[in-house]
Write a protein that holds these residues in place. Sequence first.
Motif, mmCIF file in Angstrom:
data_model
loop_
_atom_site.group_PDB
_atom_site.id
_atom_site.type_symbol
_atom_site.label_atom_id
_atom_site.label_comp_id
_atom_site.label_asym_id
_atom_site.label_seq_id
_atom_site.Cartn_x
_atom_site.Cartn_y
_atom_site.Cartn_z
ATOM 1 N N LEU A 1 0.828 -1.202 0.000
ATOM 2 C CA LEU A 1 0.000 0.000 0.000
ATOM 3 C C LEU A 1 0.867 1.259 0.000
ATOM 4 O O LEU A 1 0.552 2.245 -0.682
ATOM 5 N N SER A 2 1.956 1.213 0.751
ATOM 6 C CA SER A 2 2.887 2.348 0.765
ATOM 7 C C SER A 2 3.467 2.604 -0.618
ATOM 8 O O SER A 2 3.563 3.751 -1.068
ATOM 9 N N LYS A 3 3.849 1.526 -1.296
ATOM 10 C CA LYS A 3 4.434 1.657 -2.635
ATOM 11 C C LYS A 3 3.410 2.190 -3.628
ATOM 12 O O LYS A 3 3.715 3.057 -4.452
ATOM 13 N N LEU A 4 2.183 1.687 -3.552
ATOM 14 C CA LEU A 4 1.133 2.149 -4.451
ATOM 15 C C LEU A 4 0.859 3.631 -4.238
ATOM 16 O O LEU A 4 0.680 4.390 -5.202
ATOM 17 N N ASP B 1 3.712 5.779 -5.609
ATOM 18 C CA ASP B 1 3.736 5.832 -7.071
ATOM 19 C C ASP B 1 2.557 6.609 -7.662
ATOM 20 O O ASP B 1 2.451 6.746 -8.882
ATOM 21 N N SER B 2 1.673 7.104 -6.801
ATOM 22 C CA SER B 2 0.514 7.865 -7.276
ATOM 23 C C SER B 2 0.864 9.354 -7.352
ATOM 24 O O SER B 2 1.907 9.797 -6.875
ATOM 25 N N PHE B 3 -0.054 10.107 -7.956
ATOM 26 C CA PHE B 3 0.167 11.544 -8.145
ATOM 27 C C PHE B 3 -0.871 12.354 -7.370
ATOM 28 O O PHE B 3 -1.947 11.861 -7.035
ATOM 29 N N GLU B 4 -0.541 13.613 -7.109
ATOM 30 C CA GLU B 4 -1.400 14.462 -6.289
ATOM 31 C C GLU B 4 -2.796 14.638 -6.869
ATOM 32 O O GLU B 4 -3.774 14.785 -6.125
ATOM 33 N N ASP B 5 -2.910 14.621 -8.196
ATOM 34 C CA ASP B 5 -4.225 14.825 -8.802
ATOM 35 C C ASP B 5 -5.056 13.535 -8.861
ATOM 36 O O ASP B 5 -6.208 13.556 -9.287
ATOM 37 N N GLU B 6 -4.495 12.413 -8.398
ATOM 38 C CA GLU B 6 -5.249 11.161 -8.307
ATOM 39 C C GLU B 6 -5.878 11.069 -6.917
ATOM 40 O O GLU B 6 -5.591 10.171 -6.130
ATOM 41 N N VAL B 7 -6.747 12.018 -6.645
ATOM 42 C CA VAL B 7 -7.292 12.190 -5.300
ATOM 43 C C VAL B 7 -8.071 10.972 -4.838
ATOM 44 O O VAL B 7 -7.890 10.488 -3.708
ATOM 45 N N LYS C 1 -7.939 7.819 -5.867
ATOM 46 C CA LYS C 1 -7.038 6.680 -5.686
ATOM 47 C C LYS C 1 -6.272 6.817 -4.377
ATOM 48 O O LYS C 1 -6.173 5.852 -3.592
ATOM 49 N N ARG C 2 -5.733 7.997 -4.123
ATOM 50 C CA ARG C 2 -4.968 8.222 -2.898
ATOM 51 C C ARG C 2 -5.845 8.084 -1.658
ATOM 52 O O ARG C 2 -5.412 7.528 -0.635
ATOM 53 N N ILE D 1 -5.090 5.516 1.457
ATOM 54 C CA ILE D 1 -4.886 6.013 2.819
ATOM 55 C C ILE D 1 -5.896 5.394 3.777
ATOM 56 O O ILE D 1 -5.560 5.044 4.921
ATOM 57 N N GLU D 2 -7.133 5.233 3.331
ATOM 58 C CA GLU D 2 -8.146 4.614 4.189
ATOM 59 C C GLU D 2 -7.787 3.166 4.520
ATOM 60 O O GLU D 2 -8.043 2.689 5.626
#
Length: 206
Positions: free
Chosen positions: A31-34, A37-43, A45-46, A50-51
């Motif tokens: 989960l940390s790696k995923l 590897d995500s971007f700030e605008d992938e709200v 997904k992020r 985090i949940e």
Amino acid sequence: MMNNEEKMLSGKMYDAGHHSLAPMRARAHKLSKLYSDSFEDEVEKRTVLIEKLFPNRNGSSFFQGPIFVEYGFNISLGKNFYANYNFCALDNAEIKIGNDVMIGMNGTLATSVHPLRWQDRNMTVRDDGTLYAPEYTRPITIEDNCWLASNVTVIGGVTIGEGCVIGAGSVVTKDIPANTFAAGVPCKVIKEITEDDAINLKKELW
């Protein structure tokens, strides 16, 4: 008799590489790696990641990323939590973070403790002939309204009191009293934070 996870959370010596802990660590690492590897605008997904990684959240939180978390479920987060780049939490013991806490880039919260004597710290042989490193843990508490500047490391057994500022590059090895500015290696109280440190935001910003 305590199982290995119970020993870990209670601060007793335990087998850090025990097979019972491996799936929980692997889940958090993935989960940390995923997230990293995500971007700030992938709200969306992020938010989902985090949940899953931090089930004990009480309100909004933002992680700039990348992040590394050992388990995740041993961390409780208050509202309005913010972590800058390269946040690392080794939550082998409980980590309690209050409301409105900010952690600068390269912040590390490390609850794992290794014995001082090499005779107690070196790899140990299990009954089946495999090796493991014995360790124990101490919890970390960061109370409300704290700011930990960049490159701060907090070790197990420490409580940082409400309203504290921890200076950049500090290694916090002992409790820090509320409403103080502390810094250094090891981290020590520099001054109390008072009304003399107030800033007129309206005057400064507009």
